[in-house]
Design a protein around this motif. Structure first.
Motif, PDB file in Angstrom:
ATOM      1  N   LYS A 258       0.817  -1.208   0.000  1.00 34.70           N
ATOM      2  CA  LYS A 258       0.000   0.000   0.000  1.00 34.70           C
ATOM      3  C   LYS A 258       0.852   1.260   0.000  1.00 34.70           C
ATOM      4  CE  LYS A 258      -4.309  -1.692   1.986  1.00 34.70           C
ATOM      5  NZ  LYS A 258      -5.185  -1.855   3.131  1.00 34.70           N
ATOM      6  N   ARG A 298     -13.905   6.230   0.313  1.00 35.16           N
ATOM      7  CA  ARG A 298     -13.400   5.268  -0.673  1.00 35.16           C
ATOM      8  C   ARG A 298     -13.887   3.885  -0.286  1.00 35.16           C
ATOM      9  NH1 ARG A 298      -7.929   4.155   0.282  1.00 35.16           N
ATOM     10  NH2 ARG A 298      -8.548   1.991   0.465  1.00 35.16           N
ATOM     11  N   ASP A 300     -13.657  -0.196  -0.883  1.00 41.82           N
ATOM     12  CA  ASP A 300     -12.751  -1.237  -1.392  1.00 41.82           C
ATOM     13  C   ASP A 300     -13.523  -2.464  -1.851  1.00 41.82           C
ATOM     14  OD1 ASP A 300     -10.627   0.383  -0.765  1.00 41.82           O
ATOM     15  OD2 ASP A 300     -10.124  -0.640   1.105  1.00 41.82           O
ATOM     16  N   GLU A 313     -15.116  -2.955   2.397  1.00 40.44           N
ATOM     17  CA  GLU A 313     -15.183  -1.971   3.480  1.00 40.44           C
ATOM     18  C   GLU A 313     -15.252  -0.569   2.906  1.00 40.44           C
ATOM     19  OE1 GLU A 313     -11.756  -0.866   5.551  1.00 40.44           O
ATOM     20  OE2 GLU A 313     -10.458  -0.984   3.802  1.00 40.44           O
ATOM     21  N   ASN A 315     -13.831   3.417   3.625  1.00 40.89           N
ATOM     22  CA  ASN A 315     -12.815   4.214   4.311  1.00 40.89           C
ATOM     23  C   ASN A 315     -13.303   5.658   4.361  1.00 40.89           C
ATOM     24  OD1 ASN A 315     -10.503   2.152   4.441  1.00 40.89           O
ATOM     25  ND2 ASN A 315     -11.148   2.084   2.306  1.00 40.89           N
TER      26      ASN A 315
HETATM   27 MG   LIG Z   1      -9.091  -1.664   2.654  1.00 40.43          MG
END
Ligand SMILES: [Mg+2]
Ligand SMILES: Nc1ncnc2c1ncn2[C@@H]1O[C@H](COP(=O)(O)OP(=O)(O)O)[C@@H](O)[C@H]1O
Length: 350
Positions: A258, A298, A300, A313, A315
């Motif tokens: 990441k 955001r 995912d 999930e 964010n």
């Molecule tokens: Mg994530």
């Protein structure tokens, strides 16, 4: 405008938050605003974005293990925040993203960027958000919860819901069986940045994976593993931005993939069929609304080889560094970083 940027904090994602906060501070300064950066881990000391960048005055100390009592409160009550027209919340994880700081800002009567208390709390609790997502018709991987909290001892429980189907730690294998066996993904219910997460491919790996996740959370989420590709969708001001596809070189989109340049390949807009892009955009907007998010967020996803999308999930304070996904998606939509942070601030003032 005078803008206070909250960054750093005491969560496991402190370091990323420092990078996000400095990048946001510099971009807002470039946009002509007066900026002060405040790290709630240390109280109400404030520095300008250039100072922070040059001297790395904030973040030069190791992350505090525990929040010193009252520091975050002093940060919100201090001069930099009280004198600001608006607060940019650049805190990832922990009290900065779970609604706690948002609650303080509500009490202070200070406009702030992003989602409010409930949306933040729901999004931080992966299981709670999955219940809402499923109810809203957004596909999310099947799950089970292994709980380290006592069923009949509410005093020993944290803030997270305890549900009758939750299994005690000794029954972790049963949780995996209920999902049809490995492969499954074991992760803490309320962490970010892939911290404490294991992809479990055989029975013997279940117990250590649960132990690892339990170092970070009293609830351990066990999810059906979704094979295929990794995608993420940013929502900005009621609109879904172009889909980003992520291809981690290591195969797992973990902490290193990441945040280390070159460890993942990104494609935006993702090279996917138009129907899938449309479906992902609609799903992200539904998820955003169902969780009660505001401004930007955001979502995912994992997408199977036959193009079924599963939301993992939400964010509510996504990374906003130069290599982050929301800025990437915004750029593909013709919005540069300075324009992006400016829009996020304007939405906070609506
Ligand atoms: Mg994530
Ligand atoms: N059910 C799943 N199936 C496949 N991969 C998963 C699954 N859950 C998580 N992952 C992988 O782990 C990464 C982190 O998981 P995620 O749920 O997004 O938590 P966070 O980003 O908050 O750590 C994902 O980006 C994905 O690569």
């Amino acid at each position: 405008m005078r803008i206070a940027v909250l960054l750093g904090g005491t969560s496991t994602e402190r370091d990323i938050s420092l990078v996000t906060g400095r990048a946001v501070g510099l971009a807002l300064a470039e946009g002509g605003h007066d900026i002060l950066l405040v790290d709630p881990a240390f109280g109400d000391e404030a520095v300008g974005p250039r100072e922070a960048e040059e001297a790395a005055a904030i973040g030069s100390t190791p992350p505090p293990i525990r929040e010193e009592a009252g520091n975050a409160l002093r940060a919100v009550a201090g001069e930099a925040v009280s004198g600001a027209d608006v607060v940019f919340v650049a805190l990832h994880g922990g009290t900065g993203e779970d609604g706690t700081i948002q609650g303080l800002l509500e009490l202070a009567g200070k406009p702030y960027t992003g989602s409010g208390v409930l949306a933040c709390a729901l999004a931080m609790d992966k299981r709670a958000s999955k219940i809402v997502l499923r109810d809203a018709g957004v596909a999310t991987p099947d799950w089970q919860v292994v709980s380290f909290e006592g069923e009949r001892d509410p005093d020993a429980r944290g803030g997270s819901p305890w549900l009758p189907n939750d299994l005690p730690p000794g029954d972790a294998e049963e949780a995996v069986r209920r999902l049809g066996g490995p492969p499954v993904v074991v992760k803490p219910n309320d962490q970010g940045s892939t911290v404490g997460l294991t992809i479990v491919r055989e029975e013997a790996e279940i117990a250590p994976a649960v132990r690892l996740a339990a170092e970070y959370s009293r609830h351990v989420l066990v999810e059906t593993y979704i094979p295929g590709r990794e995608m993420t969708v940013a929502v900005l001001g009621g609109e879904a931005l172009p889909v980003v596809e992520i291809a981690p070189k290591s195969g797992l989109y973990d902490y290193e993939s990441k945040y280390t340049r070159g460890m993942s390949a990104y494609t935006c807009p993702a090279e996917i069929p138009a129907a899938l892009a449309t479906e992902l955009a609609a799903s992200a907007l539904t998820a955003f609304a169902a969780l009660g998010c505001r401004g930007y967020a955001r979502l995912d996803y994992r997408v199977t080889p036959d193009d079924r999308a599963f939301c993992l999930e939400a964010n509510t304070v996504p990374g906003m560094t130069a290599v982050s996904l929301v800025p990437m998606a915004a750029a593909a939509h013709g919005i540069d970083f300075v324009g992006l942070v400016d829009r996020i601030v304007k939405m906070a003032l609506k």
